[in-house]
Design a protein around this motif. Structure first.
Motif, PDB file in Angstrom:
ATOM      1  N   GLY A  37       0.797  -1.209   0.000  1.00 31.50           N
ATOM      2  CA  GLY A  37       0.000   0.000   0.000  1.00 31.50           C
ATOM      3  C   GLY A  37       0.837   1.270   0.000  1.00 31.50           C
ATOM      4  O   GLY A  37       0.393   2.301   0.522  1.00 31.50           O
ATOM      5  N   HIS A 107       2.756   0.244   4.036  1.00 32.14           N
ATOM      6  CA  HIS A 107       1.909   1.398   3.753  1.00 32.14           C
ATOM      7  C   HIS A 107       2.572   2.680   4.232  1.00 32.14           C
ATOM      8  O   HIS A 107       3.717   2.659   4.705  1.00 32.14           O
ATOM      9  CB  HIS A 107       0.545   1.213   4.426  1.00 32.14           C
ATOM     10  N   TRP A 204      -5.746   3.177   1.403  1.00 36.31           N
ATOM     11  CA  TRP A 204      -4.300   3.307   1.322  1.00 36.31           C
ATOM     12  C   TRP A 204      -3.931   4.394   0.307  1.00 36.31           C
ATOM     13  O   TRP A 204      -4.755   4.852  -0.471  1.00 36.31           O
ATOM     14  CB  TRP A 204      -3.641   1.974   0.948  1.00 36.31           C
TER      15      TRP A 204
END
Length: 277
Positions: A37, A107, A204
């Motif tokens: 992400g 992420h 995300w």
């Protein structure tokens, strides 16, 4: 190097991961999926210093992978890195318990810095007629509200937190808005909450860079009378892309085995016919 992406994890990747048993591994397995992400960054993923996912692209979701329980060291590097010595994220330790179901997400944190979070997927039994919805905030963005039908059903969700609801099975028109507002920054998008299934929605990307996306992962098998540990099926839904189904490698493998079996049977039949003559 073999490229391994979410659209089709090859058997080689599963074998490679399966061979990465940690020193304290138990006989029972854990299930692990991996979500990429971090927008704009193609990466390699090393597990216990072994290259496991090559050229892993933003939005890719790999797994689920069956691993011996134990602690795994994961490092994420640039895609052209020679090894795991200079990771962009990590190394981080992922403790996987026997029978557990997990998703490791690479992420951005709320300030936009690359990070990683290990989530435990709630695969406990779900009442008949219901499905489970988990929403995870893994975007570079302030706290958000999750809206269904224009009303907030989850409020003030911050990165990297999550919230879970058990809902009647059906389709939810979900959107994400800044906390306290109703103007969507993501969606609305239809999210199928299936009976006996855990549906996980990830927000995300980056709000400032206009790269926010929604990803959806599903884990099946939590009906009132489950038949063992749910393995799950990984899927991805982007707000501007058609739904993609992952785990097709398993169906392809079954098809290949079936074709081999049919061919062998036909060969034996022809040989027997010739022998009789």
């Amino acid at each position: 190097m073999k490229k391994i992406v979410a659209a089709g994890i090859g058997a080689g990747a599963l074998i490679a991961l399966g061979g990465l048993a940690p020193a304290n591994a138990a006989e029972d397995a854990a299930m692990l999926s991996v979500l990429h992400g971090v927008p704009g960054l193609t990466v390699d993923v090393y597990v216990n210093d072994e290259l496991t996912l090559d050229d892993f692209e933003p939005g890719d979701l790999a797994g689920p992978l069956e691993l011996p329980a134990g602690t795994y060291s994961v490092a994420i590097t640039a895609s052209d890195a020679a090894d795991a010595s200079e990771p962009a994220i990590g190394p981080v330790d992922l403790p996987l318990e026997a029978g557990g179901n997990y998703t490791a997400a690479a992420h951005l944190d709320a300030e936009g810095n690359p990070t990683a979070t290990l989530f435990t997927n709630d695969v406990s039994e779900i009442a008949a007629g219901e499905g489970r919805l988990t929403v995870r905030h893994v975007a570079a963005a302030p706290a958000v509200d999750v809206l269904a039908g224009g009303e907030a059903v989850i409020s003030g969700l911050e990165n990297p937190d999550e919230q879970t609801l058990d809902l009647p099975a059906g389709t939810v028109e979900a959107s994400v808005a800044a906390a306290g507002t109703t103007d969507p920054v993501l969606g609305p998008a239809p999210v199928d909450v299936a009976e006996g299934t855990l549906t996980i929605v990830y927000a995300w990307g980056s709000l400032d860079d206009d790269t926010l996306e929604l990803a959806v992962q599903t884990v099946t098998g939590m009906h009132s009378s489950p038949d063992g540990v749910p393995a799950g099926a990984a899927g991805l839904v982007a707000t501007n892309a058609p739904e993609q189904q992952f785990g097709m490698w398993a169906l392809v493998g079954v098809g290949i085995l079936a074709a081999i079996a049919l061919t062998a049977a036909a060969t034996r039949a022809v040989a027997a016919s010739k022998a009789e003559r």
